[in-house]
Scaffold this active site. Structure first.
Site, PDB file in Angstrom:
ATOM      1  CG  LEU A 138      -1.791   1.260   1.391  1.00  0.00           C
ATOM      2  CD1 LEU A 138      -2.841   1.364   0.290  1.00  0.00           C
ATOM      3  CD2 LEU A 138      -2.478   1.286   2.755  1.00  0.00           C
ATOM      4  CG  LEU A 185     -15.835   8.557   0.697  1.00  0.00           C
ATOM      5  CD1 LEU A 185     -15.833   8.683   2.206  1.00  0.00           C
ATOM      6  CD2 LEU A 185     -17.141   9.087   0.129  1.00  0.00           C
ATOM      7  CG  ASP A 215     -11.927  -6.144  -1.104  1.00  0.00           C
ATOM      8  OD1 ASP A 215     -11.100  -5.568  -0.375  1.00  0.00           O
ATOM      9  OD2 ASP A 215     -11.767  -6.281  -2.334  1.00  0.00           O
ATOM     10  CG  HIS A 252     -14.524   0.826  -1.967  1.00  0.00           C
ATOM     11  ND1 HIS A 252     -13.893   1.588  -1.023  1.00  0.00           N
ATOM     12  CD2 HIS A 252     -13.615  -0.108  -2.350  1.00  0.00           C
ATOM     13  CE1 HIS A 252     -12.652   1.145  -0.859  1.00  0.00           C
ATOM     14  NE2 HIS A 252     -12.469   0.111  -1.650  1.00  0.00           N
ATOM     15  NE  ARG A 273     -24.614  -9.314 -18.159  1.00  0.00           N
ATOM     16  CZ  ARG A 273     -24.703  -8.016 -17.901  1.00  0.00           C
ATOM     17  NH1 ARG A 273     -23.921  -7.162 -18.512  1.00  0.00           N
ATOM     18  NH2 ARG A 273     -25.581  -7.572 -17.019  1.00  0.00           N
TER      19      ARG A 273
HETATM   20  C1  BG6 Z   1      -9.674  -1.919  -2.748  1.00  0.00           C
HETATM   21  C2  BG6 Z   1     -10.003  -3.375  -2.700  1.00  0.00           C
HETATM   22  O1  BG6 Z   1     -10.175  -1.273  -1.621  1.00  0.00           O
HETATM   23  O2  BG6 Z   1     -10.240  -1.352  -3.906  1.00  0.00           O
HETATM   24  C3  BG6 Z   1      -9.520  -4.072  -3.944  1.00  0.00           C
HETATM   25  O3  BG6 Z   1      -9.413  -3.967  -1.548  1.00  0.00           O
HETATM   26  C4  BG6 Z   1      -9.999  -3.378  -5.189  1.00  0.00           C
HETATM   27  O4  BG6 Z   1      -9.947  -5.422  -3.942  1.00  0.00           O
HETATM   28  C5  BG6 Z   1      -9.737  -1.887  -5.113  1.00  0.00           C
HETATM   29  O5  BG6 Z   1      -9.317  -3.940  -6.292  1.00  0.00           O
HETATM   30  C6  BG6 Z   1     -10.413  -1.158  -6.271  1.00  0.00           C
HETATM   31  O6  BG6 Z   1     -10.032   0.184  -6.280  1.00  0.00           O
HETATM   32  P1  BG6 Z   1     -10.109   1.036  -7.621  1.00  0.00           P
HETATM   33  O7  BG6 Z   1      -9.798   2.416  -7.185  1.00  0.00           O
HETATM   34  O8  BG6 Z   1      -9.096   0.438  -8.539  1.00  0.00           O
HETATM   35  O9  BG6 Z   1     -11.490   0.857  -8.142  1.00  0.00           O
END
Ligand code: BG6
Length: 480
Positions: A17, A186, A241, A246, A460
């Site tokens: 990260l 966000l 996840d 998200h 899909r």
């Molecule tokens: C992360 C997840 O939070 O978001 C991942 O742990 C995922 O599994 C990623 O691939 C997706 O992020 P982005 O910004 O590429 O859509």
């Protein structure tokens, strides 16, 4: 407006990260002049025994490689110092504090504030102990004031109980205004745009409700599997996840009421309210799946029942949304990489064009790739005949904002943590409300009470998910 010395401490500095997201975001901020060399120092902290230069070399590979950036890159890397230490003993954190203090003194901190930003690019299991160490040894000690802030990233627990436990452990050490829970969605441009779109456009105000909107979809697809991250992913699955954080954050911004003002507490108050209005998810409104080959990943147990795909319907019990299904859908190893919101409006009552080409108005907000918003409209098919056709009003960012580089999510969010703006961070009660929605479902899934449907990589996803979407009332309309 705040002056003084800023120390950014990246814990877990040699991890994925940090290398892929945190340091590149810091570099971008540096390049844009937000981090001035004479006011900022960056510390990497991790267990690996390496030198400053070795850490710099590792980071370099993730920064822009072209010549025009070379000078900035090397200046930026010089701001980074490395401290080795473990996460559960005092010696390392004492050494870290000493290193920060030395730099503060060398910058004549007595003339300004000391600001310390701790970015935990670490597995959540160590958050509580690391927070304890920071609190015991590394707090800002300047007489003139300043602050100490903590940045953490999901997963915040695995369910309501474990999340609450973590929240209270950290909450005993730091006050809520010191804690920045990152949800990088966000920080995305089109997610941040939602507030403006909804509340600065007269057009949408009277339409954004159950009288006019038939259904809403919030969709996340990835066209790759869990390669290399199977060990982490298998413990969590797609709902923990992606959906619980998200997609739910996007859901909040689409569904919440208008905040009293733009103050971040006002915005977060509305998010909590809409989350608290979500009614329990019905079993028959959930589809879960796992892609074929997921268990071939050596880091995934052979008998794993972890979903890599899920579609479900959230329903809100309030005046605005009663009866409107919000379909949340996320999947790995699907046919494309895309994240979008689809707001589908109801049919036209007393439609005089019946029998001709029909279509519903649909407003699509594409978060990625290629940010865009478009509205599907019915128009007259150009020509001599009076017939209808579906077309689009299209706002594609690459065309409309040519030459504007959209900042990375992490870049914005880190800047917010320095400014002390918590709007785009998850508050403790918001996190709790989010877990309250999903915990009963997750426990039943973990207990094997749902059928896990196998789907092919690059497809899909399970057809059952499309059927669920159809039952939710979605009418497939064709792009122009
Ligand atoms: C992360 C997840 O939070 O978001 C991942 O742990 C995922 O599994 C990623 O691939 C997706 O992020 P982005 O910004 O590429 O859509």
């Amino acid at each position: 407006t705040e002056t003084g010395y800023l120390s950014i401490i990246v814990l877990g500095a040699s991890g994925d990260l940090a290398k892929k997201k945190t340091f590149p975001a810091l570099f971008n901020l540096y390049g844009k002049g937000f981090l001035q060399s004479d006011e900022v120092h960056i510390f990497g902290y991790a267990r690996t025994k390496i030198s400053d230069d070795e850490l710099r070399d590792r980071i370099r590979g993730y920064l822009p490689q072209s010549k025009e950036y070379a000078e900035d890159v090397s200046k930026f890397l010089q701001l980074i110092k490395y401290v080795t230490g473990s996460y559960d003993t005092s010696e390392g954190f004492q050494a870290l504090d000493k290193a920060i203090a030395e730099h503060e003194i060398s910058k004549n901190i007595t003339e300004g504030l000391s600001r310390r930003l701790f970015y935990l690019a670490l597995p959540p299991s160590v958050y509580p102990q690391v927070c304890k160490m920071i609190k015991s040894f590394c707090m800002n000690k300047s007489n003139l004031g300043g602050w100490t802030r903590i940045v953490v990233e999901k997963p915040f627990g695995k369910d309501l109980a474990s999340a609450e436990e973590m929240s209270s452990q950290i909450g005993e050490l730091f006050d809520e205004p010191q804690i920045y829970r990152i949800d990088h969605y966000l920080g995305k441009e089109l997610v941040q745009n939602l507030l403006v779109l909804r509340f600065a456009n007269r057009l949408f105000l009277p339409l954004w409700n159950r009288d006019n909107i038939d259904n809403v979809q919030i969709v996340f697809r990835e066209d790759f599997g869990t390669e290399g991250r199977g060990g982490y992913f298998d413990q969590y699955g797609i709902i923990r996840d992606i959906i619980q954080n998200h997609l739910l954050q996007v859901f909040c911004l689409v569904a919440m009421e208008k905040p009293v003002s733009l103050k971040y507490e006002h915005i977060r108050d509305e998010k909590v309210k809409v989350l608290q209005s979500v009614i329990p998810i019905k079993d028959e409104e959930v589809v879960i799946g796992q892609y074929e080959g997921y268990k071939d990943d050596p880091t995934v147990p052979d008998n794993s029942n972890t979903p890599t795909f899920a579609t479900m319907i959230l329903r809100i019990h309030n005046e605005r949304w009663e009866g409107v299904p919000f379909v949340l859908k996320a999947g790995k190893a699907l046919n494309s990489r895309k994240a979008e919101i689809r707001v589908q409006f109801k049919d036209v009552p007393g439609d005089i064009f019946k029998g001709q080409k029909e279509g519903r108005n649909e407003f699509v907000i594409r978060l990625q790739p290629s940010e865009a918003m478009y509205m599907k409209l019915m128009v007259k098919q150009p020509g001599l005949e009076m017939s209808t056709a579906q077309s689009e009003l299209d706002l594609s960012y690459t065309q409309r904002y040519q030459g504007v580089v959209i900042p990375e999510a992490y870049e914005r969010l880190i800047l917010d943590t320095i400014k002390g703006d918590q709007q785009h961070f998850v508050r403790r009660d918001e996190l709790k409300a989010a877990w309250e929605i999903f915990t009963p479902l997750l426990h039943r899934i973990d207990d094997g009470e749902f059928k896990l449907i196998t789907y092919k990589m690059g497809s899909r996803g399970p057809v059952e998910a499309d059927e669920l979407l159809e039952r939710a009332g979605y009418v497939q309309t064709h792009d122009y």
